[in-house]
Scaffold this motif. Structure first.
Motif, PDB file in Angstrom:
ATOM      1  N   ARG A 153       0.837  -1.203   0.000  1.00  0.00           N
ATOM      2  CA  ARG A 153       0.000   0.000   0.000  1.00  0.00           C
ATOM      3  C   ARG A 153       0.871   1.252   0.000  1.00  0.00           C
ATOM      4  O   ARG A 153       0.533   2.271  -0.615  1.00  0.00           O
ATOM      5  N   GLY A 154       2.036   1.176   0.677  1.00  0.00           N
ATOM      6  CA  GLY A 154       2.920   2.326   0.670  1.00  0.00           C
ATOM      7  C   GLY A 154       3.396   2.666  -0.729  1.00  0.00           C
ATOM      8  O   GLY A 154       3.580   3.839  -1.083  1.00  0.00           O
ATOM      9  N   THR A 155       3.582   1.642  -1.576  1.00  0.00           N
ATOM     10  CA  THR A 155       3.986   1.897  -2.963  1.00  0.00           C
ATOM     11  C   THR A 155       2.924   2.708  -3.689  1.00  0.00           C
ATOM     12  O   THR A 155       3.221   3.672  -4.416  1.00  0.00           O
ATOM     13  N   PHE A 156       1.660   2.344  -3.499  1.00  0.00           N
ATOM     14  CA  PHE A 156       0.574   3.083  -4.147  1.00  0.00           C
ATOM     15  C   PHE A 156       0.378   4.467  -3.513  1.00  0.00           C
ATOM     16  O   PHE A 156      -0.113   5.386  -4.169  1.00  0.00           O
ATOM     17  N   ALA A 157       0.727   4.596  -2.213  1.00  0.00           N
ATOM     18  CA  ALA A 157       0.586   5.908  -1.574  1.00  0.00           C
ATOM     19  C   ALA A 157       1.606   6.896  -2.119  1.00  0.00           C
ATOM     20  O   ALA A 157       1.337   8.093  -2.264  1.00  0.00           O
ATOM     21  N   VAL A 158       2.805   6.415  -2.448  1.00  0.00           N
ATOM     22  CA  VAL A 158       3.838   7.292  -3.012  1.00  0.00           C
ATOM     23  C   VAL A 158       3.512   7.650  -4.453  1.00  0.00           C
ATOM     24  O   VAL A 158       3.663   8.791  -4.886  1.00  0.00           O
ATOM     25  N   ASN A 159       3.057   6.658  -5.214  1.00  0.00           N
ATOM     26  CA  ASN A 159       2.771   6.874  -6.637  1.00  0.00           C
ATOM     27  C   ASN A 159       1.382   6.334  -6.918  1.00  0.00           C
ATOM     28  O   ASN A 159       1.159   5.123  -6.905  1.00  0.00           O
ATOM     29  N   GLU A 160       0.412   7.240  -7.129  1.00  0.00           N
ATOM     30  CA  GLU A 160      -0.967   6.803  -7.338  1.00  0.00           C
ATOM     31  C   GLU A 160      -1.137   6.026  -8.635  1.00  0.00           C
ATOM     32  O   GLU A 160      -2.077   5.258  -8.785  1.00  0.00           O
ATOM     33  N   HIS A 161      -0.246   6.225  -9.583  1.00  0.00           N
ATOM     34  CA  HIS A 161      -0.388   5.574 -10.897  1.00  0.00           C
ATOM     35  C   HIS A 161       0.725   4.537 -11.064  1.00  0.00           C
ATOM     36  O   HIS A 161       1.656   4.702 -11.865  1.00  0.00           O
ATOM     37  N   VAL A 162       0.668   3.479 -10.258  1.00  0.00           N
ATOM     38  CA  VAL A 162       1.628   2.372 -10.381  1.00  0.00           C
ATOM     39  C   VAL A 162       1.255   1.561 -11.615  1.00  0.00           C
ATOM     40  O   VAL A 162       0.141   1.027 -11.710  1.00  0.00           O
ATOM     41  N   SER A 163       2.161   1.472 -12.570  1.00  0.00           N
ATOM     42  CA  SER A 163       1.865   0.749 -13.814  1.00  0.00           C
ATOM     43  C   SER A 163       1.919  -0.751 -13.573  1.00  0.00           C
ATOM     44  O   SER A 163       2.421  -1.231 -12.552  1.00  0.00           O
ATOM     45  N   ARG A 164       1.402  -1.476 -14.546  1.00  0.00           N
ATOM     46  CA  ARG A 164       1.412  -2.935 -14.461  1.00  0.00           C
ATOM     47  C   ARG A 164       2.856  -3.463 -14.427  1.00  0.00           C
ATOM     48  O   ARG A 164       3.176  -4.403 -13.690  1.00  0.00           O
ATOM     49  N   ALA A 165       3.730  -2.854 -15.213  1.00  0.00           N
ATOM     50  CA  ALA A 165       5.125  -3.295 -15.231  1.00  0.00           C
ATOM     51  C   ALA A 165       5.783  -3.038 -13.875  1.00  0.00           C
ATOM     52  O   ALA A 165       6.561  -3.871 -13.379  1.00  0.00           O
ATOM     53  N   ASP A 166       5.487  -1.853 -13.241  1.00  0.00           N
ATOM     54  CA  ASP A 166       6.056  -1.569 -11.927  1.00  0.00           C
ATOM     55  C   ASP A 166       5.563  -2.578 -10.899  1.00  0.00           C
ATOM     56  O   ASP A 166       6.337  -3.073 -10.065  1.00  0.00           O
ATOM     57  N   PHE A 167       4.262  -2.875 -10.953  1.00  0.00           N
ATOM     58  CA  PHE A 167       3.685  -3.845 -10.019  1.00  0.00           C
ATOM     59  C   PHE A 167       4.315  -5.224 -10.219  1.00  0.00           C
ATOM     60  O   PHE A 167       4.641  -5.932  -9.257  1.00  0.00           O
ATOM     61  N   HIS A 168       4.514  -5.591 -11.475  1.00  0.00           N
ATOM     62  CA  HIS A 168       5.122  -6.888 -11.787  1.00  0.00           C
ATOM     63  C   HIS A 168       6.553  -6.954 -11.255  1.00  0.00           C
ATOM     64  O   HIS A 168       6.949  -7.953 -10.646  1.00  0.00           O
ATOM     65  N   ARG A 169       7.347  -5.879 -11.458  1.00  0.00           N
ATOM     66  CA  ARG A 169       8.712  -5.882 -10.966  1.00  0.00           C
ATOM     67  C   ARG A 169       8.762  -5.907  -9.444  1.00  0.00           C
ATOM     68  O   ARG A 169       9.618  -6.572  -8.845  1.00  0.00           O
ATOM     69  N   TYR A 170       7.837  -5.181  -8.812  1.00  0.00           N
ATOM     70  CA  TYR A 170       7.815  -5.149  -7.345  1.00  0.00           C
ATOM     71  C   TYR A 170       7.561  -6.552  -6.781  1.00  0.00           C
ATOM     72  O   TYR A 170       8.271  -7.023  -5.885  1.00  0.00           O
ATOM     73  N   VAL A 171       6.567  -7.250  -7.321  1.00  0.00           N
ATOM     74  CA  VAL A 171       6.248  -8.588  -6.824  1.00  0.00           C
ATOM     75  C   VAL A 171       7.369  -9.564  -7.154  1.00  0.00           C
ATOM     76  O   VAL A 171       7.702 -10.454  -6.372  1.00  0.00           O
ATOM     77  N   ALA A 172       7.995  -9.410  -8.322  1.00  0.00           N
ATOM     78  CA  ALA A 172       9.101 -10.296  -8.688  1.00  0.00           C
ATOM     79  C   ALA A 172      10.251 -10.151  -7.696  1.00  0.00           C
ATOM     80  O   ALA A 172      10.924 -11.129  -7.355  1.00  0.00           O
ATOM     81  N   GLU A 173      10.507  -8.916  -7.222  1.00  0.00           N
ATOM     82  CA  GLU A 173      11.575  -8.700  -6.258  1.00  0.00           C
ATOM     83  C   GLU A 173      11.273  -9.357  -4.911  1.00  0.00           C
ATOM     84  O   GLU A 173      12.180  -9.677  -4.152  1.00  0.00           O
ATOM     85  N   LEU A 174       9.986  -9.583  -4.610  1.00  0.00           N
ATOM     86  CA  LEU A 174       9.627 -10.231  -3.347  1.00  0.00           C
ATOM     87  C   LEU A 174      10.019 -11.703  -3.331  1.00  0.00           C
ATOM     88  O   LEU A 174      10.162 -12.304  -2.261  1.00  0.00           O
ATOM     89  N   ASP A 175      10.175 -12.328  -4.535  1.00  0.00           N
ATOM     90  CA  ASP A 175      10.567 -13.745  -4.644  1.00  0.00           C
ATOM     91  C   ASP A 175       9.608 -14.612  -3.823  1.00  0.00           C
ATOM     92  O   ASP A 175       9.968 -15.246  -2.827  1.00  0.00           O
ATOM     93  N   LEU A 176       8.326 -14.622  -4.269  1.00  0.00           N
ATOM     94  CA  LEU A 176       7.279 -15.297  -3.495  1.00  0.00           C
ATOM     95  C   LEU A 176       7.567 -16.771  -3.293  1.00  0.00           C
ATOM     96  O   LEU A 176       7.350 -17.312  -2.198  1.00  0.00           O
ATOM     97  N   ALA A 177       8.029 -17.468  -4.320  1.00  0.00           N
ATOM     98  CA  ALA A 177       8.220 -18.912  -4.213  1.00  0.00           C
ATOM     99  C   ALA A 177       9.225 -19.272  -3.136  1.00  0.00           C
ATOM    100  O   ALA A 177       9.103 -20.309  -2.486  1.00  0.00           O
ATOM    101  N   GLU A 178      10.244 -18.404  -2.918  1.00  0.00           N
ATOM    102  CA  GLU A 178      11.291 -18.724  -1.953  1.00  0.00           C
ATOM    103  C   GLU A 178      11.000 -18.128  -0.579  1.00  0.00           C
ATOM    104  O   GLU A 178      11.150 -18.800   0.444  1.00  0.00           O
ATOM    105  N   ARG A 179      10.553 -16.860  -0.544  1.00  0.00           N
ATOM    106  CA  ARG A 179      10.404 -16.166   0.736  1.00  0.00           C
ATOM    107  C   ARG A 179       8.984 -16.205   1.275  1.00  0.00           C
ATOM    108  O   ARG A 179       8.779 -16.124   2.481  1.00  0.00           O
ATOM    109  N   TYR A 180       7.987 -16.292   0.421  1.00  0.00           N
ATOM    110  CA  TYR A 180       6.588 -16.296   0.855  1.00  0.00           C
ATOM    111  C   TYR A 180       5.841 -17.443   0.172  1.00  0.00           C
ATOM    112  O   TYR A 180       4.927 -17.220  -0.628  1.00  0.00           O
ATOM    113  N   PRO A 181       6.199 -18.701   0.462  1.00  0.00           N
ATOM    114  CA  PRO A 181       5.532 -19.816  -0.232  1.00  0.00           C
ATOM    115  C   PRO A 181       4.053 -19.944   0.108  1.00  0.00           C
ATOM    116  O   PRO A 181       3.335 -20.659  -0.576  1.00  0.00           O
TER     117      PRO A 181
END
Length: 756
Positions: free
Chosen positions: A61-89
């Motif tokens: 939510r903080g990402t959207f609070a800083v930038n109201e217009h988060v693009s799909r590519a930005d959202f995709h890169r942000y989630v990719a950096e979280l590494d869900l499969a390894e850190r948040y299975p």
């Protein structure tokens, strides 16, 4: 004396029982303390892990609070950096649901479809589902990862009461809100799940009251959880072998008194899937714990029970050891007190046993004797009867009177080893008898004590062996006769094989004659039509020449002649074209293996390409085609031959299977077999075939559509290609009215000898 022993044994047993009871009570207290610690750890770990995950939601939510217009590519890169499969299975997906008004819905859909931030072609298939009419919509615009979550893309949460209720509560409170137990649309496994959402408001807008928050709402960021995966990560797998953990969702915290746990609110049960196979283990009575967790303003009831086992079960080995030791000590004390009485009883029993042993030796049907210094020291009654001596007269006699001649046979080896052999003895009446004798020294340290020998009469067996030798000689003679008969039968079999080869040659010549007759019949009509038309055209040319040499040629006559000539040429060209096509088919019957190029290819691609070439014909015939061939099925073979086989099968289905039917279905499937083989199945739901047609299906020029477009060569060509070029096997299964199935088994790698 014996009563005193029993009394001591009883007192020892009572003391042992008290010690076992004290050990069990001590173990029960330790088990209770250990279970309490484990149950508290499960609750603490679950609460801590959920708080960590919800903190991740606050960061998004903080990402959207800083930038109201988060693009799909930005959202995709942000989630990719979280590494869900390894850190948040435990995460199924992270989503962004946008608030869209009814009047802006069409523009929103167009914007998403034209979004090329990740996919170059955009998302032309994006749509809002399910479709409802209301003032506001909450479609899921971003979902990461997209793979496996496609069903959630465009899902309107406002159309789902459970989701809408959580959205409205989160909008008004501004806090993380979880849904009730739901089945995720993107999860085909049916696991229970829930979604935690956090509202996002417009930047620099007051949100102090519920009304201000409603007006400033932009959308929701969300994390999708599968509860089973979440709990398998939170709880250590070794701990699940000792604990049963059950979690129920009992409603929102502000709803007051929670209801009793019900099946509809079951989120997790470590004993197994609800409605499926469950572990058959039993829990320990009294080892149960309950705790309530606040999960996104919902009340989770966590129930923990302990399994009877190594961790929460009693140490039965220790208890059994205490009991066994006490029992052993008590028994030893009692046994010491009754030993004297037992010794007197054993002495009496020993005397009786010795008397019984002597009686048994005398009643034995074999001879038993003690031999020492070349004489019979003692023997049983059985040995005396065997050798024909009265009772008591054999003892003391020399062994020289028992053997025809030679040294004393009743002597063991120099080291006193056991002796076993067959021996011929002399009876008292002078008769001879054969015996098996077994001897062993009484004492190896004192060989002078003699040796014990057991004698068994085998005279009947020796007579039987002599008769058996005579029978073997007769059997050898019969064997020679059988071998002579076998040689004669082999000669007859060779002659039968020669006759079989002659019959096969005759059968081939007959088939060749039928093939020649079929070729002549098929070529006769088009060639005859061409010859007749050419003759008629020659006559018309002669008439034209006469008119030209005569008074003159009229324009009408010339036009008529030209029209007739064009018609004749068309007839000749059509007939000769049919003949040429037929001759081409004849060439395909031979299946020239060198006409195709061998290469490595995907079987699925060849099948789909071949079906695509028949798309127009299949549409006109109202025929649907289903193809189920895995892309991973690769072959090193002849793709052109495979395509030719499929083309002939499709043509056969269009010509024969769906005759008189407005529509039909063709199914083409393939899968890999063992030993580097693949099976290709071609199935239609057409009219099927009779037994006679199925028997003649591979014969050249056999067709049920003679004169209606069928040449009778299609399945013959298929058979020759499959068995000749592709080195496979083919079989056809069909019954009238039930369709037809063609099963082709092919090697995925054609042997190199096939390319020669």
């Amino acid at each position: 004396m014996r009563a005193h022993g029993y009394l001591a044994f009883a007192v020892g047993i009572c003391l042992t029982a008290w010690a076992c009871l004290f050990a069990m009570q001590t173990q029960d207290r330790q088990i209770t303390d250990r279970f309490g610690y484990d149950a508290d750890k499960v609750v603490r770990d679950t609460e801590a892990r959920l708080k960590t995950y919800f903190d991740t939601l606050l960061a998004i939510r903080g990402t959207f609070a800083v930038n109201e217009h988060v693009s799909r590519a930005d959202f995709h890169r942000y989630v990719a950096e979280l590494d869900l499969a390894e850190r948040y299975p435990g995460f199924q997906a992270i989503q962004w649901a946008l608030r869209v008004r009814e009047e802006d819905l069409a523009g929103h859909v167009a914007t998403v479809r034209a979004d090329t931030g990740i996919a170059p072609g955009g998302y032309p298939g994006y749509r809002i589902h399910p479709s409802i009419v209301r003032d506001e919509h909450y479609p899921i615009v971003y979902t990461e990862p997209m793979a496996g979550n496609e069903n959630a893309f465009g899902l309107d949460l406002a159309a789902l009461p459970a989701h809408l209720r959580a959205l409205e509560l989160g909008r008004d409170t501004g806090e993380v809100v979880a849904t009730e137990r739901i089945t995720l649309v993107q999860d085909a496994s049916g696991q229970p799940g829930f979604i935690a959402r956090l509202p996002v408001y417009r930047k620099n807008v007051p949100v102090a009251t519920a009304e201000e928050r409603r007006a400033a709402l932009v959308g929701f960021v969300a994390i999708v959880f599968r509860v089973t995966d979440l709990m398998r990560e939170v709880i250590d797998p070794p701990m699940l072998r000792h604990l049963q953990v059950v979690i129920h969702d009992t409603g929102y915290l502000h709803e007051g008194t929670p209801p009793e746990p019900a099946l509809g609110g079951l989120l997790f049960d470590s004993a197994g899937k609800q409605g499926g196979a469950r572990e058959g283990r039993t829990t320990v009575p009294g080892l149960q714990s309950k705790a309530v967790l606040n999960v996104g303003q919902r009340r989770w009831l966590v129930q923990v029970a302990g399994y009877d086992g190594a961790r929460y079960g009693r140490d039965r080995e220790t208890i059994w050891l205490i009991g066994a030791c006490g029992f052993l000590i008590s028994a030893l004390i009692g046994a010491l007190l009754v030993t004297l009485q037992r010794r007197r009883a054993l002495a009496h029993t020993l005397r009786a046993a010795l008397e019984e042993q002597g009686a048994l030796q005398d009643s034995a049907v074999v001879g038993i004797g003690l031999f020492a210094d070349g004489r019979v020291a003692r023997c049983n009654r059985g040995m005396e009867e065997m050798l024909g001596y009265p009772h008591g007269t054999l003892a003391g006699k020399s062994t020289a009177g028992l053997v025809p001649a030679g040294p004393d046979p009743f002597v063991c080896g120099p080291s006193g080893q056991r002796t076993h052999r067959e021996l011929e003895l002399t009876r008292r009446d002078g008769g001879r008898m054969w015996c098996i004798v077994n001897g062993r020294v009484v004492d190896r340290q004192a060989p002078e004590k003699g040796s014990v020998w057991v004698l068994c009469d085998i005279s009947d067996r020796r007579r039987t062996e002599a008769a058996l030798e005579n029978s073997l000689a007769e059997l050898a003679q019969q064997k020679a006769q059988v071998e002579q008969a076998h040689r004669e039968l082999s000669d007859v079999l060779d002659r039968l094989r020669q006759a079989q080869d002659t019959l096969l040659t005759s059968e081939k010549m007959a088939s060749l004659g039928a093939l020649v007759a079929g070729i002549a019949h098929e070529l006769n009509t088009p060639i005859g039509n061409s010859l007749l038309t050419a003759t008629a055209l020659a006559d018309r040319v002669t008439d034209l020449q006469c008119q030209l040499d005569g008074p003159g040629l009229r324009r009408s006559a010339l036009e008529t002649h030209l029209a007739d000539a064009q018609a004749a040429c068309a007839i000749i060209a059509g007939s000769l074209g049919k003949a040429a096509d037929l001759i081409t088919s004849f060439k395909q019957v031979a299946v020239d293996q060198a006409s195709d190029q061998r290469r490595r290819f995907g079987l699925g691609g060849v099948v789909r390409d071949t079906v695509a070439t028949f798309a127009a014909q299949l549409r006109r015939a109202g025929c649907a085609v289903r193809v189920d061939v895995p892309d991973s099925l690769d072959c090193d073979s002849y793709p052109g031959s495979v395509s030719q086989v499929l083309s002939n099968l499709i043509n056969n289905a269009l010509l024969h299977a769906f005759d008189g039917r407005p529509h039909g279905t063709v199914t083409i499937t393939a899968h890999a077999l063992d030993d580097d083989m693949a099976e290709l199945r071609f199935t239609d739901d057409g009219v099927g075939m009779s037994g006679r047609t199925l028997h003649q299906i591979y014969d050249p020029f056999f067709t049920t559509k003679m004169g209606q477009g069928g040449s009778g060569l299609g399945m013959n060509i298929v058979y020759n290609i499959v068995t000749g070029v592709l080195k496979g096997n083919i079989r056809v299964e069909s019954t009238p009215g039930s369709g037809t199935t063609v099963v082709i088994t092919l090697p995925r790698t054609v042997p190199r000898a096939a390319a020669a």
